[in-house]
Design an enzyme around this catalytic site. Sequence first.
Site, PDB file in Angstrom:
ATOM      1  N   GLU A  70       0.845  -1.205   0.000  1.00  8.53           N
ATOM      2  CA  GLU A  70       0.000   0.000   0.000  1.00  8.53           C
ATOM      3  C   GLU A  70       0.883   1.258   0.000  1.00  8.53           C
ATOM      4  O   GLU A  70       0.679   2.185  -0.785  1.00  8.53           O
ATOM      5  CB  GLU A  70      -0.915  -0.031   1.231  1.00  8.53           C
ATOM      6  N   HIS A  71       1.878   1.292   0.906  1.00  8.06           N
ATOM      7  CA  HIS A  71       2.790   2.440   0.944  1.00  8.06           C
ATOM      8  C   HIS A  71       3.482   2.644  -0.408  1.00  8.06           C
ATOM      9  O   HIS A  71       3.567   3.751  -0.912  1.00  8.06           O
ATOM     10  CB  HIS A  71       3.882   2.206   1.999  1.00  8.06           C
ATOM     11  N   GLU A 142       6.609   3.821  11.759  1.00  5.18           N
ATOM     12  CA  GLU A 142       5.170   3.611  11.957  1.00  5.18           C
ATOM     13  C   GLU A 142       4.948   2.473  12.959  1.00  5.18           C
ATOM     14  O   GLU A 142       4.124   2.580  13.875  1.00  5.18           O
ATOM     15  CB  GLU A 142       4.491   3.284  10.615  1.00  5.18           C
TER      16      GLU A 142
END
Lengths: 435, 427
Positions: A70-71, A142
Amino acid sequence: MNKIHFENLQETLYNETLENGLDVYILPKKGFSKTFVTFTTKYGSVDRTFIPHGKEEAVTVPDGIAHFLEHKMFEKEEGDIFQKFSVLGGSANAFTSFTRTAYLFSATDKVYDNTEVLLDFVQEPYFTEETVEKEKGIIGQEITMYDDLPDWRLYFGAIENLYHNHPVKIDIAGTIESIDKITAAHLYECYETFYHPSNMVLFVVGAVEPEEMMTFIKENQSKKTFDKPSEIVRNFPEEPNTAAIAERTLEMDVTKPKLSFGMKCTNTNISGKEMLTQELAVDLLLDILFGRSSSFFEESYEDGLIDESYSYSFSQEHGFGFAMIVSDTENPDALEAKIRKTIEDATTSWAVTEEELERVRKRKIGQFMRSLNSIEFIANQFTRYKFNEMDLFDVVPTLEKMTLTHLKDAFSTLSATEGHTVFKVIPAEQSNEAK
Amino acid sequence: MFTKSQIEQGVTLYTRKSEQFKTVSFSIKWKSELTEEKAAARAVLANVLQDSNAKYRTQGELRKKLDDLYGTVLYTDTAKRGATHMITLNVDCVNDEYINDSYVLGETLELIQTVIFNPNLVNGEFDQKIVAREKRSVTERIRSQYDNKTSYAQKRMLENLRPNSPVSTSSDGTEQAVQAITAETLLQAYESMIANDIIDIYVVGNIDEQEIAQKLKELLPFKARPSRQQQAFKTDEHKASGDVQHVREKQEMKQGKLHLAFSTPVGFHHPDYSKMQVTNGVFGGFAHSKLFMNVREKESMAYYASSSYSSHYGYLYVMAGIDAELEEKAVTLIKEQLSALQNGEITDLEMEQTKALLTNSITSTFDSARGQIEVFDQYKELDENFTADTLIKAWEAVTKDDVKEMASTIQLEIIYLLSGKETASNE
């Protein structure tokens, strides 16, 4: 194009499945200036063992890869995709859950241009070893950030306790060690397996003209070529009905102990109407037993066993489901005992009345109506429902048909003590000197 | 956008008819000056009013009533703006036309009256037990901020930056101030709030504006009170000395929380306010901004690195989650981004992106009833006739030179780092 009108809700939903297999839904909303578009693939953190597209043997990929992918979708050879949205006034974002990866934007202007950027960037993978390496620093931070969040640890700790084998117990972002193993080749393999249009849903909601938008999407899609859709084979391990670990405690630098109580759902091999009924029945039941108008809530709040942090929830997808009760508490043991007693009492002498059902049913209908004000809610929930073969607009009719028997059946999927677990976060010994 | 009617001096009703929503939303705001003692008393009061009243004495009774009203949402909250403290009673009910009943709006209105004018008094004072319970709740809310490291770091930075000032005063007060509250002082706080506060009442939904105005005037018989402006915080009160404070604190944790505050004389009431909004956007407000691109994307140092403009206090805050050992490097990078702005290193693209996203964010805010209320309540201080277009035009007019000029007024005042213990031994 199919058109479904929901008279009670005063909403009309437009739908078409394109030639390449992409399911498109469009819901115009009167009075809104914003358009919100989500492009979602049925691929999340639990999809770790599968047969890659065009191959025959199953592989197991490193944990955290769906989220990593996704990133990386946002970075292309020509630069960062956020930049493209920004210049069009589109506010873009993405998220990965256990079962889905969603890319989205909201915009009040240049909606077609923004939609084109969304469709194109999600359908044009670009990964290099160098950019994959660079991302490891960002995602590492993160993961570290979540490690420091006691409420996240509390929630996830209970999930880890509940499951023996199912990958739902693996953190969505993976670990620093697992993401270190990810390569560009892995990303391409996952992308090609799960990002086929036939495994995706595009949902457009807000200030939109449905016919024009559908034509625009079709034109965009017809310019691209895709392989023939093939069935995606995912492998999941056997999962017993019992909780894997009955109790665990973690020390962190917090001021007050925290407790989460997890209940594993034993009926998870379902979808469609059956799943919707079970989900709503559990929601209603939790409201009755643990909601703010329950005697459990009132007594616990009065006695200081729970505070403003208290909440409860039920999450289910095909293959897993769990209810969770969480709160900060000065007395985790007493709170645990009270939760267990409430469940036990309901088990030995089921006493839920029609009157109670009627009350929480009204509450839930109102809550649903209110949530239809939020186009973000509609888009996210609609897609989740679709992937489970349920329909968001069946919520009210299903609530209206709900009976006490449904509630009792739903309760029996959660009530067995061997499927329960407790996770505590308690203040670390050193915390005093830290202050 | 709102129809205004004066109920009494100092009590104003704003209504807005809109078919956009399936609910009717109410906000009633009580505004007073912000002090620690007042904030504490009003935070406890907000809780007490939310949980019981003379008609529904217990939480259970009140919540059951709300369930019967199709889950009408009713809650209070406290907030601050400049030197003003605000208590808000928020209520949302389903519009009767979407359910097969027609009593919800009427009974919700009565319930609002009960919550405000019929508090749970026993022999003329608040129930001691409930007061004690809600003092405990607010105390625990204040204490639990310690557990969320980002919000704790921000709080500690503000306390170091501006002690004993509205900038660092919490809208819940302090633990000590909450402890000092008695049933008697709480009653005084209640009476003062009803009689002396500036009151703004908002209603948004598919309503008959005249009818609802009439109803609310009958149901909410507030008396006249002296009008006054909301207390603005004087942004020229910033520290004169050019020294940058540097504060490091430790806890058991992994990530370093780096928080910086930059002061600027340009606040909400300043004519250059919209220029500063654009400046913040280019600096660190969005995913295309200098901080995001350089601290996160180029250096891979952070998952988040952003700035926010606290216009009511004239500060820009920067926050980033980093490996604590990279503090110096991160601070240097952040300062470099500000210097770039001060040197006029700003591209047309950055300007265009920032304006487009500011525009998107204001128009999106108007897509929720509560967003409409909150934005209007704030901007009406500047201009009661403002629209989203007024704001958008003001941003459109901002030039690169304006941003350069704004950046030159920005001064670093404090660097605060909250980090884990291991790094302590390395220093």
